[in-house]
Design a protein around this motif. Structure first.
Motif, mmCIF file in Angstrom:
data_model
loop_
_atom_site.group_PDB
_atom_site.id
_atom_site.type_symbol
_atom_site.label_atom_id
_atom_site.label_comp_id
_atom_site.label_asym_id
_atom_site.label_seq_id
_atom_site.Cartn_x
_atom_site.Cartn_y
_atom_site.Cartn_z
ATOM 1 N N GLN A 173 0.190 0.471 -6.421
ATOM 2 C CA GLN A 173 -0.923 0.640 -5.870
ATOM 3 C C GLN A 173 -1.490 1.885 -5.853
ATOM 4 O O GLN A 173 -3.098 2.027 -6.029
ATOM 5 N N GLU A 207 -11.516 -4.577 -7.283
ATOM 6 C CA GLU A 207 -11.462 -4.422 -5.733
ATOM 7 C C GLU A 207 -11.076 -5.745 -5.092
ATOM 8 O O GLU A 207 -10.237 -5.921 -4.031
ATOM 9 N N GLU A 262 -5.415 2.493 -7.191
ATOM 10 C CA GLU A 262 -6.485 3.003 -6.338
ATOM 11 C C GLU A 262 -7.165 4.302 -7.076
ATOM 12 O O GLU A 262 -8.387 4.619 -6.647
ATOM 13 N N THR A 288 0.908 -1.275 -0.004
ATOM 14 C CA THR A 288 -0.165 0.105 0.058
ATOM 15 C C THR A 288 0.747 1.290 0.200
ATOM 16 O O THR A 288 1.848 1.380 0.698
ATOM 17 N N ASP A 296 -7.426 -6.403 -5.507
ATOM 18 C CA ASP A 296 -6.410 -5.478 -4.782
ATOM 19 C C ASP A 296 -6.594 -5.900 -3.298
ATOM 20 O O ASP A 296 -5.627 -5.732 -2.588
#
Length: 209
Positions: free
Chosen positions: A97, A136, A101, A92, A139
């Motif tokens: 990432q 999603e 996002e 993250t 992730d």
């Protein structure tokens, strides 16, 4: 031509002593014995060619295994470092990432916008919604894998010396097998050479009574 060369070679040997034991020239050299010796020499040539090729190929493997043993510690550390670097790409806050996002947030806005648009836009919104759900899930899997990878890095670091020992044992065991094969091929060639030399001596020289 080969037979003539061998006959000349045999005649030359017959003219000189070949050992400390007193000998005399063997008068019983015939064409069959010359042919048999010629075949032995031909077989030795083939054995030498095969042995050189075999040893040359295995030599590279032995050198590589030697380097593997010598660099076992550094190579093991490289595994750990490479895994750490891979985690950095997926944790993250990483560039990957953050890009994903950001795009997911943008897509959420597009979905709301396109739902109230034309039929084509509504179809695009439905497709985006499906892809967003998949993203999603992916992730979430990424985040879980980062945690697992960090745990495995700690385990690898704790067991590093064991990994090094096993890498060395495996490489040396493989080297032992290859080296045994190389020496066996060398032995076969030497023994065949001895056989040719013995045949020449026994054919061209007789001990004095």
């Amino acid at each position: 031509m080969r037979k003539l060369l061998v006959v000349g070679f045999v005649a030359a040997l017959a003219a000189a002593p070949v050992s400390a034991q007193e000998t005399i020239a063997n008068p019983a050299i015939d064409a069959d014995r010359v042919a048999a010796l010629t075949q032995k020499i031909s077989d030795l040539e083939e054995q030498l060619a095969a042995a050189k090729e075999f040893v040359g190929t295995r030599k590279t493997e032995v050198v590589e295994l030697s380097d593997k043993i010598k660099n076992a510690d550094a190579d093991t550390q490289r595994i750990i470092d490479d895994l750490k670097a891979l985690v950095e790409e997926f944790k993250t806050g990483s560039e990957i990432q953050l890009a994903v996002e950001g795009s997911m947030q943008d897509v959420k806005g597009y979905i709301d916008k396109f739902r109230a648009g034309t039929a084509a836009q509504q179809a695009a919104a439905a497709s985006l919604q499906e892809s967003l759900g998949s993203m999603e899930e992916t992730d979430a899997k990424r985040n879980d894998l980062v945690g697992k990878a960090l745990s495995e890095i700690r385990r690898l670091e704790a067991n590093k010396e064991d990994l090094v020992a096993l890498r060395i044992a495996g490489a040396f065991g493989e080297m032992a097998k290859i080296y045994d094969q190389m020496v066996a091929e060398f032995e076969a060639t030497v023994n065949q050479t001895i056989e040719v030399s013995d045949s020449i001596e026994s054919m061209t020289q007789l001990p004095v009574q």
